[in-house]
Design a protein around this motif. Structure first.
Motif, short mmCIF file in Angstrom:
data_model
loop_
_atom_site.label_atom_id
_atom_site.label_comp_id
_atom_site.label_asym_id
_atom_site.label_seq_id
_atom_site.Cartn_x
_atom_site.Cartn_y
_atom_site.Cartn_z
N ALA A 78 -65.54 -45.99 11.49
CA ALA A 78 -64.82 -44.83 10.96
C ALA A 78 -64.08 -44.12 12.08
O ALA A 78 -63.97 -42.91 12.10
N GLY A 79 -63.58 -44.87 13.03
CA GLY A 79 -62.85 -44.25 14.13
C GLY A 79 -63.80 -43.87 15.25
O GLY A 79 -65.02 -43.92 15.09
N GLN A 80 -63.20 -43.48 16.37
CA GLN A 80 -64.01 -43.26 17.56
C GLN A 80 -64.84 -42.00 17.54
O GLN A 80 -65.82 -41.87 18.25
N LEU A 81 -64.43 -41.02 16.73
CA LEU A 81 -65.13 -39.74 16.80
C LEU A 81 -66.20 -39.61 15.72
O LEU A 81 -66.81 -38.56 15.58
N ALA A 82 -66.38 -40.67 14.94
CA ALA A 82 -67.32 -40.56 13.82
C ALA A 82 -68.76 -40.60 14.30
O ALA A 82 -69.33 -41.66 14.50
N ASP A 83 -69.31 -39.43 14.52
CA ASP A 83 -70.68 -39.35 14.99
C ASP A 83 -71.21 -38.02 14.47
O ASP A 83 -70.55 -37.00 14.61
N VAL A 120 -62.10 -33.10 23.27
CA VAL A 120 -61.53 -34.26 22.58
C VAL A 120 -61.05 -35.32 23.57
O VAL A 120 -61.31 -36.51 23.39
#
Lengths: 483, 417
Positions: free
Chosen positions: A124-129, A254
């Motif tokens: 779900a993309g790099q920031l999905a955490d 970011v």
């Protein structure tokens, strides 16, 4: 009324937030996210732990319940070791999703860890955490910005700043009051963290490491509080304070992590397992095949044994020379294998070292580094797991080689391919397989984790002091020094 | 209209804040392209170097060998998925999903799941590439550019004046926003066009990337307009836009991911490993026919050569390796199907998140998504099958391999995208 006015300013700021729909909705949204992140991560850690521990127990049980057979067969049968999450993973899962969860242990080879959770996770993309670490590192600073960007600039825009100064409130005290208000809300946002830490303590984490982790996060948020009030104090307008703070937030929260990671990745090369396996194969050439006692690589060993035991032929030795040769070959090979795996680990460490230094430039990166190291979800902890796995591997392989040397006769061993009775005698009983080095309990490397996270803690403290001094300096000047 | 735009352009360019934002956008775009290109170049070099190394290693191994069983046992091949020309734009999951393996004729399930053991801290922190820039950072730049274009004029009490002075009325702010967005688009695409010219990507690929860039800018231009029309206060408008960014870029993908992973379960890799090992190892203790009977059923052409008289024969050894693979294969296939299903289910989530949509489109174009990984795995599996078909006649006829036979050993060729 020495502290009184500071307290009243703080209280008034709080009252202002509860009247503002924007602040209130931000507070509610952030609280929900924090709680959700804690529930999500705790659930994830518990399921993962249960699955991996289940597999680990199954692996030990199947190994130990193998029927009677030749000990060398057990070396190739091998064993599996599963990496389980540490208790503090409920706060910061760190590298867990990207690091292999299981490793196959067998003779003559070092395999890589396989099946990192991200292999089959949805992308779900790099920031999905959604872990508490992520929420505190990225989202809570944004909440604090929303609450505090206008704290001092608002008074300035409304003209109330001058009024306050005229009733003997010093600019310093105004700033202290606003900082107290924002700091108090930062402390309140730490409640879910305390809940998570208490849970980790109940799972076996020592109280002092949990408290230390709390301190790190508190220092980080306090740094933000200072950055925010300082910016608000220095800006003529709330809008420009907001833009500036948002810019700072984007750079720190970011951009800094992926940028640091890219710098480290391209700056320090890491060639990976396949490159290392090819190099190992070249280095192993000529070290002798432990399955083949006639290999010329063992001529010297054989001659020495014959001389030492004063016998003419290998048949007369008091042990099975094939086992000794296996034992010897495994040791030689393991030295070479370890040389290459150490090299690989050093390469990875060099990359991570770059990221650690870059933490001096960004408190968010410093906190990330601090957090994974104290939580035991860092590269170092992963490498400790790899070393532990290698210890387990070498240990059981050599125990089996020793059995091969001591419990099997040479005569049976060489005839086992042609004589079924000899073959029967080379199978040793299943109770011998209870030799695995205990790996079921998780070793808790508190001291290592504290010392590895300490430089990052210092960086956080440095940032906090730096921000505090900057803030105090600009605040002292009141409206005389607006940008 | 054009005159109006020209004038807006002149206004905009006089603003220091705007100029610095455009410069920042230009540099971020350039840096992210550079970072992606460096990563992909390293991977290309590594693949090339290892392929040469393994070739010379193979020559060493083959020296003086004629026994097919022994050769197949010791001869390693490199299978790899070379990065596409467009990969530098979106490194995607290439670092996370292994793209090279070292395989030999033994049971493939024991080899194909090996990883490159990359530094997990690097993987966790993510990487800067153009795709990250477009999907995550570009919306923030648009917000920074546009969130106060109206509020600022309200504050300075010039809003009405500006509207009445233009023949477009209050739509002048749309024109203003469009002009500024165009400037941003130019600052962002120029580095990409330079990179594109220096690479071998096709015009269609390049225009798709530019198209996605414009799409993202238009989406956020529209959202900004929607918000700034309604919010008179610059900070409130900015905050609302940031909240929308948080929801679209972070929360929807995260919640979608959690939901999809819950709805589409995948088998645990651990069970593939344990199953495969039991199947392979059991063969040693079972009578030889337990392996050879199902094997010759699968390969009727070897039925008359299926008897194994000696305690160890290569053909039996490789037969039980393959039979072990067959036992574990359904679980591996279920894993791959789960991965594919999850990827497809995320497509629905991506409809709600322009950022995820762009990331997925770019990684699909660049061949750096999970589907490409599965294609590569399939390619490696086909190569392993090709090797089996090559070696089996030698193993079953117990025929020594001549120099010319050795030259015919299959070599791995990457499958086309």
């Amino acid at each position: 009324m020495r502290l009184g006015d500071i307290y009243f300013i703080a209280k008034d700021e709080w009252r202002y937030w509860f009247r503002s729909r924007l602040s209130l909705s931000a507070i509610i949204a952030a609280s929900l996210l924090l709680v959700a992140s804690l529930i999500n991560t705790t659930h994830q850690v518990q399921t993962e732990s249960a699955t991996r521990e289940g597999f680990q127990q199954e692996a030990v049980k199947t190994f130990e319940s193998q029927p009677a057979r030749h000990p060398h067969r057990m070396i190739h049968y091998g064993h599996y070791i599963f990496r389980t999450p540490t208790p503090l993973s409920v706060i910061d899962l760190g590298v867990d999703a990207s690091a292999g969860t299981v490793m196959f242990l067998e003779g003559h080879r070092q395999n890589s860890t396989v099946f990192p959770p991200n292999y089959s996770n949805a992308y779900a993309g790099q920031l999905a955490d959604l872990s508490p670490a992520f929420a505190y590192q990225m989202l809570v600073p944004l909440l604090l910005i929303i609450l505090g960007y206008a704290s001092i600039s608002r008074e300035r825009e409304l003209g109330t700043e001058i009024v306050l100064y005229s009733i003997a409130v010093t600019p310093m005290r105004l700033w202290l009051g606003k900082t107290l208000a924002l700091g108090a809300s930062a402390v309140i946002t730490l409640t879910p963290l305390v809940v998570g830490l208490s849970f980790a303590v109940s799972e076996g984490e020592p109280v002092w490491t949990a408290a230390y982790m709390f301190l790190g996060y508190a220092t980080y948020l306090l740094t933000w509080v200072f950055i925010i009030t300082a910016t608000s104090a220095v800006c003529q307008r709330s809008a420009s304070a907001f833009t500036t703070l948002l810019g700072i937030w984007i750079v720190l929260c970011v951009i800094s992590a992926p940028l640091a990671s890219s710098i480290a990745e391209t700056g320090k090369s890491y060639e990976g397992k396949v490159a290392s396996d090819i190099a190992v194969q070249q280095a192993l050439r000529g070290t002798g095949d432990g399955h083949n006692e006639a290999d010329i690589a063992f001529n010297q060993l054989r001659a020495e044994l014959l001389r030492q035991y004063e016998v003419k032929s290998v048949e007369s030795l008091p042990f099975n020379i094939r086992g000794i040769i296996s034992l010897n070959a495994e040791e030689t090979q393991t030295k070479i294998l370890n040389r290459f795996s150490d090299q690989r680990m050093e390469q990875a460490k060099a990359q991570t070292q770059v990221i650690y230094w870059l933490g001096l430039l960004s408190p968010t990166l410093a906190l990330k580094n601090f957090s994974v190291n104290i939580a035991g979800t860092s590269l170092s902890e992963y490498q400790r797991f790899q070393r532990q796995a290698e210890r387990v591997r070498f240990d059981f392989v050599q125990k089996l080689n020793t059995m091969h040397a001591e419990q099997l006769t040479y005569d049976d061993d060489i005839k086992r391919s042609i004589d079924p009775l000899s073959e029967q005698r080379t199978r040793i009983d299943s109770h011998h397989w209870k030799i695995l080095y205990a790996t079921s309990h998780h070793e808790n490397f508190e001291v290592a984790r504290i010392s590895e996270s300490f430089p990052h803690f210092l960086a956080l403290i440095f940032w906090c002091f730096f921000a505090a001094i900057m803030a105090a300096n600009v605040a002292k000047k009141g409206d005389k020094n607006v940008a | 209209m054009l005159r109006e735009m020209q004038r807006e352009f002149n206004f905009a360019w006089k603003e220091t804040a705007l100029r610095s934002l455009i410069v920042v956008a230009f540099f971020l775009s350039a840096i992210s392209l550079l970072a992606g290109a460096l990563t992909i170049n390293d991977q290309e070099d590594l693949a090339l170097r290892l392929n040469t190394e393994i070739k010379s290693e193979q020559l060493q191994i083959l020296k003086g060998k004629t026994d097919p069983g022994d050769i197949a046992y010791s001869l390693f091949h490199l299978t790899f998925d070379p990065p596409s020309e467009l990969a530098f734009v979106a490194v995607g999951q290439r670092n996370e999903l292994t793209w090279l393996h070292r395989v030999r004729l033994l049971a493939l399930e024991g080899q194909i799941h090996e990883t490159s053991d990359a530094n997990p801290e690097i993987l966790t922190l993510g990487h800067l590439d153009f795709s990250f820039f477009l999907s995550v950072l570009l919306p923030l730049l648009v917000i920074g550019l546009l969130f106060d274009i109206e509020a600022r004029e309200h504050r300075d009490r010039r809003h009405e004046l500006i509207c009445s002075a233009s023949r477009f009325g209050n739509r002048i702010f749309l024109i203003r926003a469009m002009v500024r967005s165009l400037l941003l688009a130019a600052a962002v695409t120029v580095p990409f066009i330079i990179a594109a010219i220096n690479s071998n990507i096709t015009l269609i690929q390049a225009s798709s990337v530019i198209g996605l860039t414009l799409f993202q800018i238009v989406v956020w231009l529209a959202l900004s307009q929607f918000i700034t029309r309604r919010m008179r206060e610059a900070a409130t408008a900015g905050l609302s836009l940031i909240s929308i960014w948080l929801v679209l870029t972070l929360l929807i993908p995260i919640i979608g991911k959690i939901f999809v992973e819950y709805r589409v379960p995948v088998p645990n890799g651990g069970s593939i490993l344990l199953t495969q090992r039991e199947a392979v190892n059991d063969a040693w203790d079972l009578p030889k026919t337990a392996t050879m009977k199902p094997f010759t059923e699968a390969y009727p052409e070897w039925r008359e050569y299926g008897d194994v008289g000696k305690p160890f024969e290569w053909k039996w050894y490789y037969a039980f390796q393959e039979m072990g693979d067959r036992t574990a294969k359904p679980i591996a296939q279920a894993l791959y199907k789960g991965m594919r299903d999850r990827h497809e289910a995320m497509a629905w989530i991506a409809l709600l998140s322009p950022s995820l949509l762009i990331e997925r489109r770019l990684t699909a174009l660049a061949g750096t998504d999970v589907l490409q990984h599965l294609r590569y795995i399939q390619c490696s599996r086909r190569f392993h099958a090709e090797m089996r078909h090559f070696y089996y006649p030698f193993l079953f006829h117990e025929k020594a391999m001549s120099e010319s036979n050795l030259a015919e050993i299959p070599e791995f060729k990457p499958c086309a995208l």
